[in-house]
Design an enzyme around this catalytic site. Structure first.
Site, PDB file in Angstrom:
ATOM      1  CD  GLU A 234      -1.548   2.313   2.135  1.00 44.75           C
ATOM      2  OE1 GLU A 234      -2.042   3.504   1.692  1.00 44.75           O
ATOM      3  OE2 GLU A 234      -0.333   2.273   2.703  1.00 44.75           O
ATOM      4  CB  SER A 235       1.175   4.211   0.516  1.00 40.69           C
ATOM      5  OG  SER A 235       1.763   5.645   0.516  1.00 40.69           O
ATOM      6  CB  ALA A 236       6.053   3.739   0.053  1.00 36.55           C
ATOM      7  CB  ILE A 239       5.515   3.182  -5.184  1.00 41.25           C
ATOM      8  CG1 ILE A 239       4.166   3.919  -5.368  1.00 41.25           C
ATOM      9  CG2 ILE A 239       6.754   3.619  -5.974  1.00 41.25           C
ATOM     10  CD1 ILE A 239       4.321   5.625  -4.761  1.00 41.25           C
ATOM     11  CG  HIS A 471      -2.661   7.998   0.643  1.00 43.60           C
ATOM     12  ND1 HIS A 471      -2.438   7.143  -0.454  1.00 43.60           N
ATOM     13  CD2 HIS A 471      -1.385   7.544   1.310  1.00 43.60           C
ATOM     14  CE1 HIS A 471      -1.508   6.576  -0.571  1.00 43.60           C
ATOM     15  NE2 HIS A 471      -0.881   6.847   0.551  1.00 43.60           N
TER      16      HIS A 471
END
Length: 550
Positions: A234-236, A239, A471
């Site tokens: 999730e998130s970073a 990515i 987010h």
């Protein structure tokens, strides 16, 4: 969210093979065999936990700011009943306006709050949570969790994987849950010409890759099947999953067979030399500027000096928000090109994936820009921090698709409400599309014809003032036994999120029918919608960022 805590140093003995100090278990627990070592975990109801197992040699001393060094073998038995130290965290503080509603302060008040957990550079450990009856013959599917935190903060124990394992058992599709620590901020994502020459770019991503290799070697002992690993972040963390998909020219080395990305995708990332100003700042702050070998000087600098220098660099709750200092960059080794260019080239692991976003990804990061109140100020802000090489005309072309009328801003579909400033909702829309919605759609449009793809849009919690479906808001569902978690578990088990007795059949995403599983408030919690929102704006944003990556 986290803040810098008191340093706790855990010294592990490094030998030619590897020895882990014995920690006395409070009571007999489940055991597994790793090489010549017996590892004792802890039984917790219906699951067994094995926590804080080192997966590489400690990245300290001569191994600071170097590639992860594998453990040759385990030759001394040890206890694995508690999480290991968390990796060094960058100091963060979000200052909210005095007049925001209490619910916003309550939801965001933990950002920058101290966390009472041990911190150490020696933090590279993995954790395994398995059904209590799992054995080496079980061959269960495995889900590997990579936490988020902007590559600045984060730790595995912030989410409870046992809830997911228990839900998988109740669904009749038991899985093994694993998580890992990886180096963050300066320790994991230092970037400069010096770093490139030394071949140590993206160390945090390299840590993740090495942990995947560890699981390939040892996960069978815990009941998992190394051929059935799904990487999830999730998130970073998402990515990171995107980076793992395009690393090694798309060759995943058989380390995983599927991927889930929540609020993140292969991102617009530029050359590693884009981080040179931050490297030079760290060198100056640590007194290494006069050294003939600044990288060697940083390897030997006091920990406190490195953290002080790191904490003086921008973070995701600084004025420049998502234009942060410590992100993955193109190093020519792990990432050979802008990840989105690699996606276009087809240099991506050919595995099924799920990629989802929340409706209001940018709101959380827009409280630091409340002094940006005019169109001209917004253009200057974007050009200064996000696209410094773009012309004013190019940026203006993108911004012309984002109305300053708060009716059209984020939180979306909230009319004139939530307009903290004349530009707040517009900035939130721009930042959300730039970093999350845009890469999400780009990946789906480029790859859905070539590999099985599912996409979701999370729109719950829209009534939260100023934040909306912000987010990270989906995590309580994905980890808390919710409907999204059930889809994920079925995907991990069967490479398809659908199955018997699903409330809504989740169709694949295709360019002809770009279907989204949409999670809503109200009487109809799940629906299938089409990915047809803000087409012109996101297309313009994607074109800009593909030309001028971070």
């Amino acid at each position: 969210m986290l803040a810098q805590c008191t340093l706790f140093v855990l010294l592990l003995q490094v030998t030619s093979s590897w020895a882990v100090p014995t920690r006395a278990a409070k009571r007999a627990g489940p055991t597994v065999r790793l090489d010549d070592a017996t590892v004792t975990g802890v039984a917790n109801g219906t699951v067994n936990k094995f926590l804080g197992i080192p997966y590489v040699q400690p990245p300290i001393g001569s191994l600071r700011l170097r590639q992860p060094h594998p453990i040759t073998s385990y030759n001394q038995s040890f206890s694995a009943t508690t999480y290991g130290p968390i990796c060094p965290q960058q100091l963060q503080k979000l200052v909210l306006p005095d007049d925001v509603p209490a619910i916003v302060s309550e939801e965001m008040g933990s950002i920058g709050a101290p966390v009472d957990l041990p911190i150490s550079e020696d933090c590279l450990t993995v954790n395994i949570i398995a059904p209590a009856d799992a054995t080496p013959d079980s061959k269960l599917p495995v889900v590997l969790w990579i936490f988020g935190g902007g590559f600045e903060i984060g730790y595995p124990s912030s989410t409870d994987g046992s809830i997911l394992v228990n839900q998988s058992v109740s669904l009749g599709t038991p899985v093994v849950y694993v998580s890992l620590n990886y180096r963050l901020n300066i320790f994991g994502f230092l970037a400069s010409e010096e770093v490139q020459d030394a071949g140590i770019g993206n160390l945090g991503l390299q840590d993740q890759r090495q942990a995947m290799r560890w699981f390939q070697q040892y996960i069978t002992q815990f009941g998992g099947d190394p051929s059935k690993v799904t990487i999830w972040g999730e998130s970073a963390g998402a990515i990171s999953v995107g980076a793992q998909l395009v690393a090694n020219k798309g060759n995943n080395e058989g380390l995983f067979r599927a991927a889930i990305m929540d609020s993140g995708a292969p991102l617009w990332l530029g050359n590693i030399t884009h981080g040179q100003p931050y490297y030079d700042h760290i060198v100056d702050e640590t007194g290494c500027s006069n050294s003939s070998d600044t990288l060697d000087c940083l390897r030997n600098a006091p920990f406190e000096a490195l953290m002080s220098a790191t904490n003086s660099t921008p973070n995701m709750f600084s004025y420049q928000a998502l234009a942060t200092a410590w992100i993955p960059r193109v190093d020519g080794v792990f990432l050979t090109d802008n990840p989105q260019q690699l996606v276009k080239q087809g240099s991506i692991a050919d595995v099924p994936f799920i990629n989802g976003v929340n409706d209001d990804e940018g709101t959380l990061f827009s409280f630091t820009t409340l002094n940006v109140t005019t169109d001209d100020e917004l253009l200057t802000y974007i050009q200064t921090y996000y696209a410094p090489n773009a012309t004013s005309d190019e940026i203006e072309h993108v911004l012309s698709s984002y109305s300053s009328d708060p009716v059209y801003g984020s939180p979306f579909n909230t009319s004139n409400q939530n307009a903290l400033t004349p530009q707040f909702k517009r900035i939130a829309a721009v930042l959300g599309d730039m970093t999350f919605q845009g890469p999400h759609r780009f990946l789906l449009q480029e790859r859905s014809a070539m590999q099985p793809t599912w996409a979701y849009l999370y729109k719950r919690g829209k009534s939260t003032p100023y934040l909306g479906s912000d987010h990270g808001s989906e995590l309580t569902n994905a980890y808390g036994g919710g409907d999204l978690a059930a889809y994920f578990i079925r995907f991990v088990a069967n490479l398809d999120p659908n199955g018997n007795n699903v409330d809504v059949e989740w169709p694949k995403y295709t360019t002809d029918s770009p279907s989204l599983l949409t999670l809503l408030d109200g009487d109809i919690p799940l629906n299938i919608t089409q990915d047809d929102y803000r087409v012109e704006a996101i297309q313009a944003m994607n074109a800009l960022m593909l030309k001028y990556p971070f």
